[in-house]
Scaffold this motif. Structure first.
Motif, PDB file in Angstrom:
ATOM      1  N   ASN A 231      29.989  51.056  30.891  1.00  9.15           N
ATOM      2  CA  ASN A 231      29.891  52.158  31.851  1.00  9.15           C
ATOM      3  C   ASN A 231      30.771  51.994  33.084  1.00  9.15           C
ATOM      4  O   ASN A 231      30.929  52.932  33.853  1.00  9.15           O
ATOM      5  N   ASP A 232      31.314  50.799  33.357  1.00  7.83           N
ATOM      6  CA  ASP A 232      32.137  50.619  34.561  1.00  7.83           C
ATOM      7  C   ASP A 232      33.098  49.468  34.333  1.00  7.83           C
ATOM      8  O   ASP A 232      33.005  48.701  33.372  1.00  7.83           O
ATOM      9  N   TYR A 233      34.057  49.344  35.291  1.00 10.28           N
ATOM     10  CA  TYR A 233      35.072  48.305  35.197  1.00 10.28           C
ATOM     11  C   TYR A 233      34.468  46.915  35.343  1.00 10.28           C
ATOM     12  O   TYR A 233      34.950  45.946  34.754  1.00 10.28           O
ATOM     13  N   ALA A 234      33.433  46.791  36.170  1.00 10.45           N
ATOM     14  CA  ALA A 234      32.816  45.480  36.351  1.00 10.45           C
ATOM     15  C   ALA A 234      32.260  44.961  35.025  1.00 10.45           C
ATOM     16  O   ALA A 234      32.406  43.779  34.684  1.00 10.45           O
ATOM     17  N   SER A 235      31.660  45.842  34.240  1.00  7.02           N
ATOM     18  CA  SER A 235      31.135  45.431  32.933  1.00  7.02           C
ATOM     19  C   SER A 235      32.273  45.063  31.983  1.00  7.02           C
ATOM     20  O   SER A 235      32.129  44.178  31.139  1.00  7.02           O
ATOM     21  N   VAL A 236      33.436  45.754  32.125  1.00  9.31           N
ATOM     22  CA  VAL A 236      34.592  45.410  31.288  1.00  9.31           C
ATOM     23  C   VAL A 236      35.013  43.962  31.523  1.00  9.31           C
ATOM     24  O   VAL A 236      35.151  43.159  30.598  1.00  9.31           O
ATOM     25  N   LEU A 237      35.211  43.600  32.809  1.00 11.10           N
ATOM     26  CA  LEU A 237      35.658  42.241  33.120  1.00 11.10           C
ATOM     27  C   LEU A 237      34.580  41.216  32.817  1.00 11.10           C
ATOM     28  O   LEU A 237      34.880  40.079  32.428  1.00 11.10           O
ATOM     29  N   LYS A 238      33.325  41.608  32.952  1.00 14.74           N
ATOM     30  CA  LYS A 238      32.225  40.693  32.655  1.00 14.74           C
ATOM     31  C   LYS A 238      32.192  40.361  31.157  1.00 14.74           C
ATOM     32  O   LYS A 238      31.966  39.209  30.774  1.00 14.74           O
ATOM     33  N   CYS A 239      32.410  41.352  30.304  1.00 15.19           N
ATOM     34  CA  CYS A 239      32.438  41.105  28.851  1.00 15.19           C
ATOM     35  C   CYS A 239      33.559  40.137  28.483  1.00 15.19           C
ATOM     36  O   CYS A 239      33.386  39.258  27.635  1.00 15.19           O
ATOM     37  N   VAL A 240      34.728  40.289  29.132  1.00 10.74           N
ATOM     38  CA  VAL A 240      35.832  39.363  28.856  1.00 10.74           C
ATOM     39  C   VAL A 240      35.484  37.966  29.331  1.00 10.74           C
ATOM     40  O   VAL A 240      35.708  36.967  28.647  1.00 10.74           O
ATOM     41  N   SER A 241      34.881  37.879  30.564  1.00 11.34           N
ATOM     42  CA  SER A 241      34.540  36.565  31.134  1.00 11.34           C
ATOM     43  C   SER A 241      33.515  35.829  30.281  1.00 11.34           C
ATOM     44  O   SER A 241      33.599  34.609  30.104  1.00 11.34           O
ATOM     45  N   MET A 242      32.550  36.569  29.689  1.00 11.68           N
ATOM     46  CA  MET A 242      31.488  35.953  28.892  1.00 11.68           C
ATOM     47  C   MET A 242      31.909  35.734  27.436  1.00 11.68           C
ATOM     48  O   MET A 242      31.148  35.187  26.651  1.00 11.68           O
TER      49      MET A 242
ATOM     50  N   ALA B  37      39.603  40.992  25.109  1.00 11.74           N
ATOM     51  CA  ALA B  37      40.394  41.531  26.205  1.00 11.74           C
ATOM     52  C   ALA B  37      39.665  42.737  26.771  1.00 11.74           C
ATOM     53  O   ALA B  37      38.760  43.294  26.132  1.00 11.74           O
ATOM     54  N   GLY B  38      40.058  43.144  28.011  1.00 13.00           N
ATOM     55  CA  GLY B  38      39.430  44.292  28.649  1.00 13.00           C
ATOM     56  C   GLY B  38      40.466  45.128  29.366  1.00 13.00           C
ATOM     57  O   GLY B  38      41.421  44.609  29.946  1.00 13.00           O
ATOM     58  N   LEU B  39      40.296  46.463  29.307  1.00 12.30           N
ATOM     59  CA  LEU B  39      41.225  47.397  29.948  1.00 12.30           C
ATOM     60  C   LEU B  39      40.560  47.953  31.196  1.00 12.30           C
ATOM     61  O   LEU B  39      39.475  48.540  31.119  1.00 12.30           O
ATOM     62  N   ALA B  40      41.207  47.775  32.369  1.00 14.81           N
ATOM     63  CA  ALA B  40      40.642  48.234  33.632  1.00 14.81           C
ATOM     64  C   ALA B  40      41.760  48.699  34.548  1.00 14.81           C
ATOM     65  O   ALA B  40      42.945  48.435  34.318  1.00 14.81           O
ATOM     66  N   SER B  41      41.353  49.400  35.625  1.00 14.17           N
ATOM     67  CA  SER B  41      42.300  49.787  36.664  1.00 14.17           C
ATOM     68  C   SER B  41      42.910  48.537  37.279  1.00 14.17           C
ATOM     69  O   SER B  41      42.227  47.551  37.554  1.00 14.17           O
ATOM     70  N   ARG B  42      44.235  48.581  37.499  1.00 10.92           N
ATOM     71  CA  ARG B  42      44.896  47.413  38.063  1.00 10.92           C
ATOM     72  C   ARG B  42      44.367  47.104  39.454  1.00 10.92           C
ATOM     73  O   ARG B  42      44.209  45.934  39.828  1.00 10.92           O
ATOM     74  N   LEU B  43      44.094  48.134  40.276  1.00  8.86           N
ATOM     75  CA  LEU B  43      43.572  47.897  41.629  1.00  8.86           C
ATOM     76  C   LEU B  43      42.241  47.157  41.574  1.00  8.86           C
ATOM     77  O   LEU B  43      41.987  46.230  42.341  1.00  8.86           O
ATOM     78  N   PHE B  44      41.384  47.559  40.628  1.00  6.61           N
ATOM     79  CA  PHE B  44      40.105  46.878  40.486  1.00  6.61           C
ATOM     80  C   PHE B  44      40.301  45.460  39.950  1.00  6.61           C
ATOM     81  O   PHE B  44      39.650  44.511  40.396  1.00  6.61           O
ATOM     82  N   GLY B  45      41.238  45.320  39.021  1.00 11.41           N
ATOM     83  CA  GLY B  45      41.472  44.002  38.434  1.00 11.41           C
ATOM     84  C   GLY B  45      42.011  43.003  39.433  1.00 11.41           C
ATOM     85  O   GLY B  45      41.586  41.846  39.492  1.00 11.41           O
ATOM     86  N   VAL B  46      42.967  43.422  40.255  1.00 18.06           N
ATOM     87  CA  VAL B  46      43.545  42.516  41.251  1.00 18.06           C
ATOM     88  C   VAL B  46      42.474  42.022  42.218  1.00 18.06           C
ATOM     89  O   VAL B  46      42.462  40.860  42.629  1.00 18.06           O
ATOM     90  N   GLU B  47      41.544  42.914  42.570  1.00 17.22           N
ATOM     91  CA  GLU B  47      40.495  42.571  43.530  1.00 17.22           C
ATOM     92  C   GLU B  47      39.453  41.621  42.934  1.00 17.22           C
ATOM     93  O   GLU B  47      38.842  40.832  43.648  1.00 17.22           O
ATOM     94  N   ASN B  48      39.259  41.658  41.589  1.00 16.15           N
ATOM     95  CA  ASN B  48      38.134  40.944  40.992  1.00 16.15           C
ATOM     96  C   ASN B  48      38.529  39.896  39.963  1.00 16.15           C
ATOM     97  O   ASN B  48      37.664  39.337  39.304  1.00 16.15           O
ATOM     98  N   MET B  49      39.841  39.629  39.766  1.00 19.07           N
ATOM     99  CA  MET B  49      40.258  38.640  38.765  1.00 19.07           C
ATOM    100  C   MET B  49      39.645  37.278  39.015  1.00 19.07           C
ATOM    101  O   MET B  49      39.089  36.639  38.128  1.00 19.07           O
ATOM    102  N   LYS B  50      39.775  36.803  40.238  1.00 15.22           N
ATOM    103  CA  LYS B  50      39.265  35.470  40.558  1.00 15.22           C
ATOM    104  C   LYS B  50      37.739  35.395  40.418  1.00 15.22           C
ATOM    105  O   LYS B  50      37.190  34.377  39.992  1.00 15.22           O
TER     106      LYS B  50
END
Length: 847
Positions: free
Chosen positions: A166-177, A182-195
């Motif tokens: 449902n959101d970009y945070a869940s996309v990156l969380k699925c990749v992290s876990m 891989a996960g597709l997200a907005s670059r602005l959101f990704g740059v802010e939350n990669m670390k």
């Protein structure tokens, strides 16, 4: 004094009215805003406060316009649903596209540019789009990048597993876990939350877009105009809230104000100054010094902010340049995909055209084969029947042999062309069976010796003692190969010998002969054909395998079509081997090939072939004479089988098509049916299907007899319910073999000695109609006057009178009995046309 008092009262009343005017004269406008977790553009922090660049801009505009901002849905799908239903006034941080313009209204001004970026775990192998095959990719439902990325995957024909969230945070969380590769997200959101999620970006990007405000379609154009007006104004002012927020959320600078402790120090200082009534000059000096330092610090920070703005402008230029590059790259990619699609379309059309032409060729050859085999069936059939007679003159025997030999030559030519057509279309199937190997070689050489002896050539076979007794292979095709090669050797050898050498090849010899041959536990047999003929020059060696081509000066001196070697090489390759040749002019040629033949312990022994004529049969298990039904639309084909069956002593009936056959089967109750396949009204396939459906008729044995080559015999037997398949032209030995197999009769052959009495008693009288002084195989024709009477009765349709006249003719002239039997069979079927055609053959001739 009183006037002054009144003035003060009036001023207070006016002051109250003026202070209360905003409260009672103007009501706030509530703006319902759809937002979702897309940090740093818009998000809710842990305390539930809405923050981000869009929140700062909206707060600024709301303060200026007197709006009250009310944030609604907190997921992307709900935001889109709210836009479509009109339950929200706007949705922030939404990508603009032409497709979405049909659904929503957008502001004209762009807040930010952005693109989709693919993120993976560190050290991931995914660095190109082709590495995504069979991978799991997490994407946000309804996201514009989702749709565009799926289109790119489709164009590159890459299959992936999609995990929708449902959101970009869940996309990156699925990749992290590790739930997604891989996960597709907005670059602005990704740059802010990669670390935060311990992931990294890849080089795979898609869909450069502009982020704007979106509003329900046609609901509030003034609201969009207001937002555009403020965005234009804020972008023009480098010190506006737009650039302050951009600096805060995208550069890590949170505040540029004075530290809190300085404010406390300043306040304390002011208090001390007030307490000391003008204060302590030393403290003033310290304050001045500190103030100067603060001013210098503030100036330094302003210079830093200017530098940040410069870098930000540079970043925007880089983003714009990268966006243009991506756009150009996408255009090139689309053009390449379009070219590739067109090439695939052209290749598909070319393939379909080639397949259509190949199918047309196959159908043409099959049709021509059927048309040629039908007259050959009569030519070769009657030639074989005439060869059974023992009262022919030498001239007649020679003529029949020439007819049979010429017919077989034409049949071999037809079979050769069809074999090549099937091989080219990859429709030729091998029929594997177990057979006695040495006996098979003896049979081959027996046929070749006949040709060799005519030319006074020595012909012999050399076999290895290690050869297996029995093998599993396609006996027919292997025999065809050897006969072609040996026949060529005899044909092009005028003096000397022809030798067939068959040996078992050891593993060492195989490796020396062909390094590419794989090792196997099966027996590898080498077939070598050596002659002392005219030979072939080196530059003509490859041409000898060309179709319809012969080489050398001897080509006009020998007969042949030039198909033998071409077919032999293709068949050898089909059986997993290769044909080799070495030759020298005037010294001879040697052909050889190595073939793997599995050794077997059981095989089907060939039945003994009798050279004497069949004079009867025994059928102890049957009561009465077996009944045979002949079904064929060509009367000449029926006449051939009817003649043979009558001579053998069977009770015969005939039918002209499948529908006629169904009626005859019910009334005649045959024990066996010879069924043609291609017939008018109802073909043989449908007739057999109807017979097999009947519980009282399905036991009848049915033999397919056809000149059609469109289907293999195995398919005709297995799919359509036939017990056996015989190719036209029919070979009498095969017909006799089928009759013996399915009727369980045993043939009695003509012998020089008189048969025993008990054998005579158990023999079905196939010659009872031929007993007497006349020859048993000769069909005598009545005079023209009798033929005319029979013809007139047939035309009148008076079959009763026709049968009486046949009875009278048999009683008075016994030698015409075989002729009258033919007429009786046709009369039983009321086949007026067939009887007339049969009589017209002999009308005008005297017996």
């Amino acid at each position: 004094m009183r006037n002054k008092k009144y003035k003060n009262i009036i001023l207070k009343i006016l002051l109250v009215i003026l202070c209360g005017f905003p409260v009672y004269g103007y009501a706030e406008t509530t703006i319902r805003v759809g937002m979702y977790q897309n940090e740093p553009l818009i998000f809710k922090d842990k305390g539930g406060q809405v923050k981000g660049m869009y929140a700062d801009i909206l707060s600024y505009v709301a303060e200026k316009e007197g709006w009250r901002i009310e944030y609604g849905p907190d997921t992307w799908p709900r935001c889109l649903d709210g836009l479509e239903a009109g339950t929200v006034d706007m949705v922030v941080a939404i990508a603009h596209s032409r497709k979405r313009e049909l659904l929503y209204d957008f502001t004209q001004e762009t807040v930010l540019s952005n693109w989709g970026q693919l993120y993976t775990l560190k050290n991931s192998e995914i660095q190109s789009i082709h590495a995504l095959r069979q991978k799991t990719i997490a994407m946000m439902k309804g996201d514009i990048y989702y749709q565009e990325f799926m289109e790119i995957l489709r164009r590159f024909d890459i299959n992936v597993q999609i995990m929708e969230v449902n959101d970009y945070a869940s996309v990156l969380k699925c990749v992290s876990m590790g739930k997604a590769d891989a996960g597709l997200a907005s670059r602005l959101f990704g740059v802010e939350n990669m670390k935060k999620y311990g992931i990294c970006e890849t080089s795979i990007v898609c869909c450069p877009i502009e982020l704007r405000f979106a509003l329900p379609k046609g609901k509030n154009p003034k609201l969009a105009e207001t937002l555009d007006r403020y965005l234009v104004k804020l972008k023009q002012d480098k010190d506006s809230i737009y650039y302050q927020s951009l600096n805060v959320w995208f550069r890590g600078v949170r505040s540029s104000g004075i530290p809190v402790w300085i404010l406390w120090a300043f306040g304390l200082t002011c208090g001390l100054l007030l307490l000391l009534l003008g204060g302590n000059f030393v403290l003033k000096a310290q304050v001045r010094s500190r103030t100067k330092a603060l001013e210098e610090e503030i100036g330094e920070r302003k210079r830093a902010e200017a530098q940040v703005r410069k870098h930000r402008d540079h970043l925007e230029d880089i983003v714009a340049k990268r966006t243009r590059e991506l756009t150009d790259s996408n255009d090139d990619l689309r053009q390449e995909i379009s070219k590739r699609t067109q090439m695939e379309h052209d290749l598909r059309e070319a393939k379909e055209t080639a397949e259509s032409a190949n199918q047309a060729k196959s159908e043409f050859l099959a049709s021509m084969s059927h048309e040629l085999r039908t007259p050959l069936n009569g030519i070769l059939g009657y030639a074989q029947i005439l060869n059974l007679k023992n009262d022919l003159t030498e001239f007649q025997k020679k003529g029949v042999q020439i007819i049979e030999r010429s017919g077989k030559h034409l049949l071999n030519l037809i079979n050769g062309i069809l074999d090549l057509s099937k091989i080219e279309a990859k429709k030729l199937e091998l029929n594997m069976s177990n057979f006695q190997f040495l006996a098979f070689l003896d049979d081959i050489m027996a046929l070749i010796r006949i040709q060799a002896e005519k030319k006074n050539l020595t012909c012999h076979v050399e076999t290895d003692a290690r050869l297996p007794e029995a093998v599993c292979a396609d006996e027919k095709r292997l025999g065809q190969i050897l006969l072609n090669l040996l026949g060529n050797a005899v044909k092009f050898t005028q003096h000397g010998s022809v030798t067939l050498r068959v040996t078992q090849v050891s593993s060492d010899e195989r490796r020396l002969a062909d390094d590419n041959t794989s090792r196997s536990e099966q027996s590898t047999i080498r077939f070598e054909i050596q002659d002392t003929g005219v030979g072939v020059s080196n530059h003509d060696l490859e041409d000898i395998f060309s179709m319809f081509k012969q080489v050398g000066e001897h080509t006009r001196a020998v007969e042949g079509t030039g198909l033998g070697l071409a077919i032999s090489r293709q068949l050898i390759r089909l059986m997993g081997a290769e044909l080799f040749v070495k030759s020298a002019v005037d010294k001879g040629s040697t052909f050889w090939f190595d073939m793997k033949l599995p050794e077997v312990s059981e095989w089907n022994a060939h039945e003994k072939i009798h050279n004497n004529r069949v004079i009867g049969f025994t059928c102890e298990h049957l009561e009465g004479v077996p009944k045979i039904l002949i079904v064929d639309d060509k009367w000449e084909n029926r006449a051939l089988l009817v003649s043979l069956m009558v001579l053998l002593g069977f009770e015969v009936s005939e039918a002209a098509n499948g529908q006629d056959a169904l009626q005859k089967v019910t009334s005649f109750q045959p024990d066996l049916i010879f069924m043609d396949l291609v017939m008018p009204v109802m073909d043989g396939f449908e007739a057999v299907r109807q017979i097999r459906k009947s519980s009282s008729l399905k036991h009848i044995k049915i033999i397919a007899a056809s000149a059609s080559t469109l289907m293999s015999p195995e398919r005709i037997r297995s799919e359509f319910g036939f017990d056996e398949f015989l190719h036209k032209p029919l070979q009498i030995p095969k017909v006799l073999d089928s009759l013996a197999r399915y009727l369980h009769v045993e043939w009695v052959y003509e012998s020089k000695s008189e048969p025993a009495q008990d054998e005579k008693d158990n023999t079905a009288s196939v010659t009872s109609s031929l007993e007497g002084q006349e020859n048993e195989m000769t069909m005598l024709i009545p005079p023209r006057s009798e033929l005319d009477i029979l013809y007139d009765l047939t035309l009148d349709g008076d079959f009763k009178a026709l049968r009486k006249h046949l009875d009278r003719l048999e009683e008075t002239e016994l030698q015409y009995r075989q002729f009258t039997q033919h007429i009786r069979i046709y009369a039983e079927n009321l086949n007026e046309k067939t009887i007339c055609e049969f009589l017209n053959q002999y009308r005008g001739e005297e017996s």
